[in-house]
Design an enzyme around this catalytic site. Sequence first.
Site, PDB file in Angstrom:
ATOM      1  N   CYS A   1       1.169 -12.686  -6.513  1.00  0.00           N
ATOM      2  CA  CYS A   1       1.682 -11.326  -6.712  1.00  0.00           C
ATOM      3  C   CYS A   1       3.056 -11.283  -7.362  1.00  0.00           C
ATOM      4  CB  CYS A   1       1.735 -10.608  -5.375  1.00  0.00           C
ATOM      5  SG  CYS A   1       0.159 -10.630  -4.536  1.00  0.00           S
TER       6      CYS A   1
ATOM      7  N   PHE B   1      -0.083  -3.397   0.347  1.00  0.00           N
ATOM      8  CA  PHE B   1       1.191  -4.054   0.667  1.00  0.00           C
ATOM      9  C   PHE B   1       0.940  -5.224   1.611  1.00  0.00           C
ATOM     10  CE2 PHE B   1       2.022   0.430  -0.208  1.00  0.00           C
ATOM     11  CZ  PHE B   1       2.888   0.317  -1.287  1.00  0.00           C
TER      12      PHE B   1
ATOM     13  N   ALA C   1      16.433 -18.700   2.070  1.00  0.00           N
ATOM     14  CA  ALA C   1      16.639 -19.443   0.819  1.00  0.00           C
ATOM     15  C   ALA C   1      15.638 -20.584   0.759  1.00  0.00           C
ATOM     16  CB  ALA C   1      18.066 -19.978   0.773  1.00  0.00           C
TER      17      ALA C   1
ATOM     18  N   LYS D   1       2.904 -20.761   0.187  1.00  0.00           N
ATOM     19  CA  LYS D   1       3.548 -20.464   1.470  1.00  0.00           C
ATOM     20  C   LYS D   1       2.562 -20.920   2.554  1.00  0.00           C
ATOM     21  CE  LYS D   1       1.893 -15.779   2.187  1.00  0.00           C
ATOM     22  NZ  LYS D   1       2.249 -14.416   2.584  1.00  0.00           N
TER      23      LYS D   1
ATOM     24  N   VAL E   1      -7.865  -9.144  -1.876  1.00  0.00           N
ATOM     25  CA  VAL E   1      -7.602  -7.737  -1.606  1.00  0.00           C
ATOM     26  C   VAL E   1      -8.891  -6.990  -1.291  1.00  0.00           C
ATOM     27  CG1 VAL E   1      -6.674  -5.603  -2.603  1.00  0.00           C
ATOM     28  CG2 VAL E   1      -5.500  -7.769  -2.997  1.00  0.00           C
TER      29      VAL E   1
ATOM     30  N   PHE F   1      13.249 -11.428   4.345  1.00  0.00           N
ATOM     31  CA  PHE F   1      13.295 -11.935   2.969  1.00  0.00           C
ATOM     32  C   PHE F   1      14.676 -12.432   2.575  1.00  0.00           C
ATOM     33  CE2 PHE F   1       9.225 -11.557   0.786  1.00  0.00           C
ATOM     34  CZ  PHE F   1       8.482 -11.099   1.859  1.00  0.00           C
ATOM     35  N   LEU F   2      15.311 -13.119   3.525  1.00  0.00           N
ATOM     36  CA  LEU F   2      16.598 -13.741   3.236  1.00  0.00           C
ATOM     37  C   LEU F   2      16.533 -15.240   3.503  1.00  0.00           C
ATOM     38  CD1 LEU F   2      19.208 -11.139   4.595  1.00  0.00           C
ATOM     39  CD2 LEU F   2      18.623 -11.651   2.211  1.00  0.00           C
TER      40      LEU F   2
HETATM   41  C1  UGA Z   1       3.662 -10.219  -1.369  1.00  0.00           C
HETATM   42  C2  UGA Z   1       4.289  -9.052  -0.570  1.00  0.00           C
HETATM   43  O1  UGA Z   1       5.003  -9.555   0.562  1.00  0.00           O
HETATM   44  C3  UGA Z   1       3.211  -8.067  -0.107  1.00  0.00           C
HETATM   45  O2  UGA Z   1       3.813  -6.954   0.509  1.00  0.00           O
HETATM   46  C4  UGA Z   1       2.421  -7.599  -1.328  1.00  0.00           C
HETATM   47  O3  UGA Z   1       1.374  -6.720  -0.957  1.00  0.00           O
HETATM   48  C5  UGA Z   1       1.813  -8.794  -2.016  1.00  0.00           C
HETATM   49  O4  UGA Z   1       2.878  -9.680  -2.434  1.00  0.00           O
HETATM   50  C6  UGA Z   1       1.039  -8.301  -3.212  1.00  0.00           C
HETATM   51  O5  UGA Z   1       1.638  -7.742  -4.131  1.00  0.00           O
HETATM   52  O6  UGA Z   1      -0.191  -8.381  -3.197  1.00  0.00           O
HETATM   53  P1  UGA Z   1       2.531 -12.557  -0.720  1.00  0.00           P
HETATM   54  O7  UGA Z   1       2.691 -12.910  -2.159  1.00  0.00           O
HETATM   55  O8  UGA Z   1       1.230 -12.793  -0.073  1.00  0.00           O
HETATM   56  O9  UGA Z   1       2.852 -10.982  -0.490  1.00  0.00           O
HETATM   57  O10 UGA Z   1       3.587 -13.404   0.107  1.00  0.00           O
HETATM   58  P2  UGA Z   1       5.050 -13.256   0.727  1.00  0.00           P
HETATM   59  O11 UGA Z   1       4.968 -13.576   2.159  1.00  0.00           O
HETATM   60  O12 UGA Z   1       5.688 -11.988   0.344  1.00  0.00           O
HETATM   61  O13 UGA Z   1       5.805 -14.476   0.012  1.00  0.00           O
HETATM   62  C7  UGA Z   1       5.961 -14.539  -1.401  1.00  0.00           C
HETATM   63  C8  UGA Z   1       6.805 -15.724  -1.778  1.00  0.00           C
HETATM   64  O14 UGA Z   1       8.163 -15.483  -1.432  1.00  0.00           O
HETATM   65  C9  UGA Z   1       6.423 -17.039  -1.120  1.00  0.00           C
HETATM   66  O15 UGA Z   1       6.437 -18.062  -2.081  1.00  0.00           O
HETATM   67  C10 UGA Z   1       7.508 -17.251  -0.067  1.00  0.00           C
HETATM   68  O16 UGA Z   1       7.730 -18.612   0.199  1.00  0.00           O
HETATM   69  C11 UGA Z   1       8.696 -16.618  -0.757  1.00  0.00           C
HETATM   70  N1  UGA Z   1       9.748 -16.172   0.168  1.00  0.00           N
HETATM   71  C12 UGA Z   1       9.513 -15.136   1.029  1.00  0.00           C
HETATM   72  C13 UGA Z   1      10.998 -16.787   0.140  1.00  0.00           C
HETATM   73  O17 UGA Z   1      11.235 -17.727  -0.659  1.00  0.00           O
HETATM   74  N2  UGA Z   1      11.975 -16.344   0.993  1.00  0.00           N
HETATM   75  C14 UGA Z   1      11.774 -15.330   1.863  1.00  0.00           C
HETATM   76  O18 UGA Z   1      12.720 -14.968   2.587  1.00  0.00           O
HETATM   77  C15 UGA Z   1      10.520 -14.712   1.883  1.00  0.00           C
END
Ligand code: UGA
Length: 433
Positions: free
Chosen positions: A260, A152, A252, A320, A16, A249-250
């Site tokens: 985070c 964010f 599965a 991810k 960050v 974010f849908l």
């Molecule tokens: C997340 C938020 O998306 C950011 O907006 C936020 O600023 C950040 O946390 C934070 O609080 O600092 P991040 O953790 O980097 O960001 O990653 P994401 O892309 O949101 O994915 C998070 C997890 O959710 C991953 O493990 C991903 O595989 C999973 N995911 C995401 C799913 O299983 N399904 C989805 O449809 C989307």
Amino acid sequence: MSTSPSRVAVFGAGYVGLVTGACFADLGHSVVVRDVIPDRVAALQRGEVPIYEPGLEELIARNAERLTFTLDVPEAIDGAEFVYIAVGTPPTYSGDADLSAVWTVIDELPALERHCVVVMKSTVPVGTGLRVRHRLDERGLTHVGYASNPEFTAEGTAVKDFLHPDRIVVGAFRDEDGDSVAALHAGIEGPVVRCDVASAEMIKLAANAALMTRISFINEIANVCEATGADVVRVAEGIGLDRRIGPSFLRAGLGYGGSCFPKDSLALKQLAANSGYHFQLLNAVIEVNELQKRRVVGKLSNHLGSLRHKRIALLGLAFKPDTDDMREAPSLVLAGRLLAEGAAVVAWDPIVDGGDLHGVEIAASPEAAAVGADAIVIVTEWPELADVDWAAVGETMRTRVLIDGRNMLDPEPLRAAGYTVEGIGRAAHDGAG
Ligand code: UGA
């Protein structure tokens, strides 16, 4: 609103802090990033970026003349109009956020005579800003402003998210402090949400909670799809086209991980509980996610029987794609569960070296990981996996079982190549009886 370049100090050179510092430098501000880890600061001073984040290295190099790194607090603070706090706030044993690094920054601030604004970028419990305000006042720093400006940005797209945000949130105790923090973002297009400090803190926690809730929701729908013969990929498409729901974010899968969501969900749960409220929905979101990481073990057993002495290839380790971050990665739980079942676990990841995963053999490529394997599990949807010659890979496996934990591959060609394929929530698609 002034748009002239400002002096910004950023405390914390993690994901960050580095993204914040580099992006403000790119907007023309003069930035000093301060960290407590000598090796990290030395590397940054040499122009080496210690984390993998697309675009960050170029951004830091491009703005080198306006962006410096130091271990020294007075050097960072010297002339700063804004003091950004971007230090870690990891969970404590109780699940509450550990704010010790935040307090250290506040207590290390010199007895400033001029006005500047302390800006909280770290994710903190609601109420933290007020406590910081009191601490500053106790120290006689009543003229120092305070604002909450939560981040964010998602890892892997953090630079883009910072420079092209959906919104900028600024909560302040005094309007003029909020005005100056908002003005610091001049050059970035996007709505600015101005509010009180507590609401800004809650916006951050609530946004992440909403995203996690969607993930656990679609994972539960996926599990019901498996039991009833529906295909969650089609279901997500079908509900996501409803404008009130939207498609994001849908997906599965094996559940969410990262630095985070797991931390912030615990912190919000604790925050609610400490305030006397039992946040039932959030508890369920967390529990569904824990169970989701483990469901793959059951799927493997259905196909292979006992997993003892079975060789399982995990493809992808990072939580991810496009990051080297292993914090709370589902791969950690999965590898641990498989080893506990007596399986041999071999893993591949294009960035994570996997050296910390005790008992897991690391392979140099997906193809190498699959040799002699009884099953493959796709854990992280790395784009590289779309280009693998799966038919050739199958020839080298002991049993052609593939669990697609991210629903990224088309199962039909795999099935034609002799694989037994199972995704997440795709019972109908699997044709599996
Ligand atoms: C997340 C938020 O998306 C950011 O907006 C936020 O600023 C950040 O946390 C934070 O609080 O600092 P991040 O953790 O980097 O960001 O990653 P994401 O892309 O949101 O994915 C998070 C997890 O959710 C991953 O493990 C991903 O595989 C999973 N995911 C995401 C799913 O299983 N399904 C989805 O449809 C989307």
